[in-house]
Motif scaffolding. Sequence first.
Motif, short mmCIF file in Angstrom:
data_model
loop_
_atom_site.label_atom_id
_atom_site.label_comp_id
_atom_site.label_asym_id
_atom_site.label_seq_id
_atom_site.Cartn_x
_atom_site.Cartn_y
_atom_site.Cartn_z
N GLU A 794 0.83 -1.20 0.00
CA GLU A 794 0.00 0.00 0.00
C GLU A 794 0.87 1.26 0.00
N VAL A 795 2.04 1.16 0.61
CA VAL A 795 2.96 2.28 0.69
C VAL A 795 4.33 1.83 0.20
N VAL A 796 4.89 2.56 -0.75
CA VAL A 796 6.21 2.25 -1.30
C VAL A 796 7.12 3.45 -1.04
N ILE A 797 8.32 3.20 -0.47
CA ILE A 797 9.24 4.27 -0.09
C ILE A 797 10.61 4.01 -0.70
N ALA A 798 11.19 5.05 -1.30
CA ALA A 798 12.55 4.98 -1.83
C ALA A 798 13.43 5.94 -1.05
N SER A 799 14.51 5.41 -0.48
CA SER A 799 15.49 6.25 0.22
C SER A 799 16.58 6.60 -0.79
N CYS A 800 16.51 7.81 -1.37
CA CYS A 800 17.38 8.14 -2.49
C CYS A 800 17.85 9.59 -2.42
N SER A 801 18.81 9.91 -3.26
CA SER A 801 19.31 11.27 -3.37
C SER A 801 18.56 12.00 -4.48
N ARG A 802 18.66 13.33 -4.48
CA ARG A 802 17.99 14.12 -5.49
C ARG A 802 18.54 13.83 -6.88
#
Length: 846
Positions: A794-802
């Motif tokens: 239901e929730v997808v999160i990406a830990s990324c740089s700009r």
Amino acid sequence: MDQIRQQLKLLDEQLAERRSLFDFFMSRSPLFLLAVGLTAGIAVQHLCGLNAVFWFIAIVVLAGAAVLVSRWDAGGGRSVAFIAIALFMGIGAVRVASYETLPGNHITRVAGEERTLATLRGRVCSKVFTPGRDAWAFSGWGFNKPGSSFYLECESVKTRGGFAAVSGKVRVQVNSKVRSVQCGDLVELHCWLDRFSPPTNPGEFDFQAYLARRNIHVGASVNGAGSIRVVESNGWASLPGVRVRLADLFREQLIEDGCAGMQTRGLIEALLLGNRSNIDAETHAAFRKTGLAHFISLSGMHIGMFAYFVWVLCRHAGFLKTARAMILMGVVGVYVLAVPSRPPTTRAAILCFFFALSVIVNRKPNALNTLGLAGICLLLYRPTQLFNAGFQLSFATVLGIILLQPRLHSFANRVVGDRLGELYAASSVGAAKFAIWVGRHMLELLTVGAAAWIGGAAIILYHFGSVSGASAVWTVFAYPLVLAIIAGSMVQILAGMVFPTVGVALSVFVDSMAECLIWLVRFLAEIDVTALRVGEVAIWMVVVYYAGVLFMRFGQYRRRVLRRMGVSAACVGVLLPFGVNLLARGEDGLRLTVLNVGHGQAVLLETPSGENMLFDAGSLTRNDIGSRVVVPFLQHRGIDRLDAVCISHEDIDHLNGLPEIVEQCDVERILGNRGVIESDSATASFLRDAVAERGGSLTLLDGGLLDGGSVKIDVIWPVESAAGDIALSDNDSSSVFLVRFAGRSILISSDIEEYAQGGIMERYPDLGADVLILPHHGSTTHLVESFVQSLEPEVVIASCSRGRLNSVYRPDFDGDHYATASHGAVTVEIGVDGDVSACGHLRPGE
């Protein structure tokens, strides 16, 4: 006789306080009321942004009303006072409006809203700062080489028709060390201009707001020192250049004469010159925990100590009061030029100048009036410093001392002081009399510390989320050492310029006192059980606290029952900020926060039963995320202990913030997979050594992490059959964590690639995840789309740089998608009923 005078003085104050609070201040300290009006006007205008024409009209009307009332009503003193306060409120509003209005040729007009390439000319107006390679544990690694920074007063910018005049300051960040530029130099630099961004994580220092309060809205990024050309080198021609060179002169005397280690010299430099960059993290944390951080922040207390030392020295030298006052003004002026310009030191310097002036003109100074005058001067010069924590603390603590210390001291005298006086008079032994004398002075120092603590406690909680209840007591023990260090250092500097041998001898004494102070503060930090971390405090709590303090100080009731009820209600108001936040900690749901660390990962899990677990802590694109992101977030949440830190694998972007976390937080367990624990790679070996140096140790991450209560955490990958495969890449050997609570699940998939994603689908065909932290920072290069689809999140999160935002995976099915580069820190909450909610720090409405 002294006790009789004290009692008479107290009686006069009590008689004066029978009048209303307003009459009390109006009769004794009218300038303080004007400062309150000025403060209110600045706050209202800053928050509401009213039209300046409104304030101009109000000022004219109020000025006219004051003239009419004073002429026609001889007894209208209170009316005139109210009008004067309102008049200063208007002045404050107009001043902050004019300060925040930028001129037409300001550098922000050139920068615009988008990143802009430009060539600037201007004069360097600060010291060029270059952090050392040991600024944080991994700072020496190639991807994060230390650069230099300084502030530039812009004079012109290159356009198609040549250089055009501009105004304003910019903060220059150079990607390499700068050695050829000094404060006061006129330079030309090729740079990228860009506006500052707000903090992307809760609790993170708001650099944008800090600089905006100084009217600095643009930063200049320079690729290297070769892009900077010195047009004119003449540092002594500017006031900032003079200040930097004075500070360097003092620093040279301290460092060259000293023979102690860098840690001791760093503490001395902080106490005397306000430079805290050389204090190690452990000592700095100890000062903060014990509530003694004001000693290393170059507050007004330091100026007061320095002024007292100069006054006593001049008195023993035989100078008359007028000469002493003139010398004091000159010496304090030079000292203030050599130290950083901060509200507490400027305020203390103004107080010293007015004290010396009152001695010259033979007038008795009024502390509250002088404090109000100092506030008016500072706010008229830079009104936005009203919102600076240092400014607020400086005035709140001094106000607490002025208003509360006499009462506290009178109470302490009734309980203990009178008895000490009797013992002193009856004693005939010199050592006993000296011990009693010391005890009486320590009692007075304790009441001063308690009054300052009461005055500043709510502001400390509001800005820092923690406070030490015993800081007033610890101040009594630390103060003599601090006084000895400051006095000894000043004599060392003065004597070292004339007699170098004497300077070296004095440095031994100063170094010894500094070592004793470091040991004492660390010891007090170990035994301090009153340190309280409550996390974020709402502004209304601060208002209720100070309302309670004012009522307890000025409340007047004739009936004892009503007085007791009023004092009890005030005590509740004072303690409310502590209680509300402590009760709020007992949340029923589960909370997970994916912090924005750029290209890296740091995930904090908070369970309903109070366990706090951190999964990874590293970044490739941001420096020192341990001290700058993770620890401030923990403080913001009111967390002072981590039950476990789990490192998924040995890639540096998942672990290079760990040493600072171990150093500054209480960490029960540090867990890592086999690559972290057993690998002989440079990264893993360096991490193990860095953690060991800070008193920690890593143990093997194996099996379930939490298998009790309502939350269950399992390591579902790598499986035993794959863990021993030497062909398995570092990324595919990453530990994958499955968190389950209230019928919901969260999958933290670290950096796994195609092989591991396929292995998980094969081994757990029925695996689902309501919340998915995407593998490998959301990159589509090594992502198996069927892996994400099979989990049905239901929730997808990406830990990324700009810089990697355009290549982040975006699911084409229903669900909420977040990227830390655009949303900031992402928080997921799961209630006991299984309800899932998520929001980003920068875009909370989405």
